[in-house]
Design a protein around this motif. Sequence first.
Motif, PDB file in Angstrom:
ATOM      1  N   LEU A  79       0.847  -1.123  -0.190  1.00 41.20           N
ATOM      2  CA  LEU A  79      -0.107   0.191  -0.051  1.00 41.20           C
ATOM      3  C   LEU A  79       0.750   1.285   0.006  1.00 41.20           C
ATOM      4  CD1 LEU A  79      -2.866  -1.052   2.543  1.00 41.20           C
ATOM      5  CD2 LEU A  79      -2.810  -1.036   0.198  1.00 41.20           C
ATOM      6  N   GLY A  80       1.950   1.230   0.765  1.00 38.94           N
ATOM      7  CA  GLY A  80       2.695   2.496   0.828  1.00 38.94           C
ATOM      8  C   GLY A  80       3.680   2.713  -0.225  1.00 38.94           C
ATOM      9  N   ALA A 160      -7.465   1.230   6.022  1.00 41.52           N
ATOM     10  CA  ALA A 160      -7.343   1.551   4.416  1.00 41.52           C
ATOM     11  C   ALA A 160      -8.314   0.924   3.616  1.00 41.52           C
ATOM     12  CB  ALA A 160      -5.925   1.441   3.875  1.00 41.52           C
ATOM     13  N   LEU A 161      -8.285  -0.017   3.751  1.00 43.91           N
ATOM     14  CA  LEU A 161      -9.559  -1.095   2.903  1.00 43.91           C
ATOM     15  C   LEU A 161     -10.839  -1.031   3.524  1.00 43.91           C
ATOM     16  CD1 LEU A 161      -7.145  -4.264   2.793  1.00 43.91           C
ATOM     17  CD2 LEU A 161      -7.901  -2.968   0.704  1.00 43.91           C
ATOM     18  N   LEU A 169     -13.941  -3.193   8.992  1.00 45.02           N
ATOM     19  CA  LEU A 169     -12.571  -2.713   9.838  1.00 45.02           C
ATOM     20  C   LEU A 169     -12.416  -3.919  10.737  1.00 45.02           C
ATOM     21  CD1 LEU A 169     -10.198  -1.086  10.449  1.00 45.02           C
ATOM     22  CD2 LEU A 169     -11.639   0.341  11.935  1.00 45.02           C
ATOM     23  N   TRP A 170     -13.025  -3.910  11.925  1.00 47.13           N
ATOM     24  CA  TRP A 170     -12.587  -4.780  12.846  1.00 47.13           C
ATOM     25  C   TRP A 170     -12.848  -6.473  12.568  1.00 47.13           C
ATOM     26  CZ3 TRP A 170      -9.488  -3.466  16.506  1.00 47.13           C
ATOM     27  CH2 TRP A 170      -9.269  -2.024  16.704  1.00 47.13           C
ATOM     28  N   ALA A 325      -6.722   9.699   3.271  1.00 47.08           N
ATOM     29  CA  ALA A 325      -5.064   9.394   3.238  1.00 47.08           C
ATOM     30  C   ALA A 325      -4.668   8.596   2.298  1.00 47.08           C
ATOM     31  CB  ALA A 325      -5.104   8.531   4.604  1.00 47.08           C
ATOM     32  N   SER A 326      -3.218   8.805   1.978  1.00 45.20           N
ATOM     33  CA  SER A 326      -2.643   8.264   0.794  1.00 45.20           C
ATOM     34  C   SER A 326      -2.560   6.609   0.937  1.00 45.20           C
ATOM     35  CB  SER A 326      -1.014   8.576   0.999  1.00 45.20           C
ATOM     36  OG  SER A 326      -0.940  10.069   0.800  1.00 45.20           O
ATOM     37  N   ASP A 327      -2.638   5.990   2.189  1.00 41.40           N
ATOM     38  CA  ASP A 327      -2.512   4.706   2.338  1.00 41.40           C
ATOM     39  C   ASP A 327      -3.953   4.010   1.512  1.00 41.40           C
ATOM     40  OD1 ASP A 327      -0.522   5.131   3.916  1.00 41.40           O
ATOM     41  OD2 ASP A 327      -1.749   5.013   5.824  1.00 41.40           O
TER      42      ASP A 327
END
Length: 605
Positions: A79-80, A160-161, A169-170, A325-327
């Motif tokens: 991702l980064g 991010a996903l 998320l969780w 965010a960029s992620d």
Amino acid sequence: MADQKEYSYNTGRIATFVIVDYVLFALTLLVSAGIGVFYAIKDRNVKTTKSYLLAGGKMSVWPAALSLVASFMSAITLLGTPAEVYNFDTMFMDMTMAYIVAMFLAAHVYMPILYRLELTSVYEYLEKRFCKGIRLLGSVVYCTMMIMYMSIVLFGPSLALNAVTGFSLWGAVVTVGAVCTFYTSLGGMKAVMWTDSFQTLMMIAGLLVVLIKGSMEVGGFSNAWEIASQNGRIKFGEASFDPRVRHTVWGFIIGGGILWTSIYGTNQAQAQRMFSLPSVKKAQIAIWLNFPCLLIILYLCGLIGVVMYAFYSKCDPITFGLITASDQMVPLFVMDTLSHLPGIPGMFLASIFSGTLSSVATGMNSISAVILQDFLRPFCLKDMSEKMATLVSRLLAVFLGMLCLVTTYGASKLGGILQAALALYGCLSAPMLGVFTLGMLFPWSNKWGAYSGTLSSIAIMTWISVSHYESKIKPPMSPISVEQCNWNLTLENSLGQYSLANQTEEYVYPTGLDGLYSLSYLWYNVIAVLIVIIVGLIVSFITGFQDPKQVDPKLICPIFDILCPCLPQKIKEKLHFGVQHENKYDTKDPETNEPILLSNNPKPE
């Protein structure tokens, strides 16, 4: 690029996963869990910690090499790195030079010494060279660092996903954490290494699909390259000596080389993979075989960043408000280009989380080994049987899995996951490389020098890192544009034909303390290692330096023999500085032809 298609910057909506995507994701997790079950059944009669933690020392080279790749080529990289190219330029792809330096140093300087001492925890070396306190200090730093790292690796990609695909998320955090815990605790090192191999192939396959399809969407890769070049994204070979410049050739060779040497040379997770092989020679081969795999993933990620920039060159998704965010750039790009092919986004999700699975499992297995060898056996359970030790290792893996889930919240406060992870290594991993280097290359150093150097390095690097975070100093980014965003779809921003062309103005680097805080994260590693060595040597000479003739030569690397093998023997002996390397070996193993170390220290002259 066919702007008539229903891309997110046209519609203002991001596509979400369908059932097929979730099915493919679940299948990946099931394969990983199945490998753990397989090795738990296959090795059910083996009850030794060497089998559980080191795969019995009989692994073959290729699984070890692929496992080395997967351990730290995590979702952080997947991702980064494309986001790095999108926001800055392709200079990050020059990390190749760092890999070369690190592979050489790890394979020929650090790993042979650790391997031949027949260790389980690399921190046993620090006790042999200095004292038990230094060993415990190293173990505590490592466990702290890896728990933080696992949290970043698990939470960052999940966040991010979730933001882009709607994936829970969780649900992702708990599911992936539970699967890692399951197969690591059941199958041990064999399960971890074979799942790492599977996950490495999954990562490469996922990246290839995204690169190929993304290139098709922008009219071919050559067109993407041209667009990126016109907008300042294609850049290689920056040779500035200014350490404040984010990425330079010298930063990669020196800073990046030290960063990756700390991972491949003295990190417990990678060392365990080396110890699982039957000889030093095979361990060295595994390190070098892992090198081309690292390059494949690095270049695929970098090229995806080029294509991704070409795709969003006229509408920056963050400024437009699609993501925060960029992620989240890569997941958004995947949903824009692949969502019309059911199941393919799920495959990419699986490849992302393959990196997460491998890194978290690596952390669990290695921390289990460190806690068992450095804390429980020496202090609490001195007479523990091998069967009991293996059971304790399994229970530790379960405990660490639960602890990782508990600590993920803190990872959400660290900002961009790529730089957060790399800065973390600058604060903690590089000082550990420093103390191993102090021990292996400087025979005059003593335990007081090791204590003072390590603690000073950690304190100073933490101060610099925290101050950098608090100062909010950001490196100059490449220009972006939003001139073709469909602003009619949002009421939050009425800038219309807004362009960030002002970012092309010359950036003025800060000076003074702000200049120190604006150092490139790559140079953190150099500073950290130098502090350990300089402070360590000064304190060692003040408190009474170690006589090199009294040092066990098995613990010292004859560095000039490695770097200058053609020197005459008399000169080599002088460059041993009194260490009795010529008395180090007694004979050779008839099967592997490896030198067998003397069991006792050489007698001083």
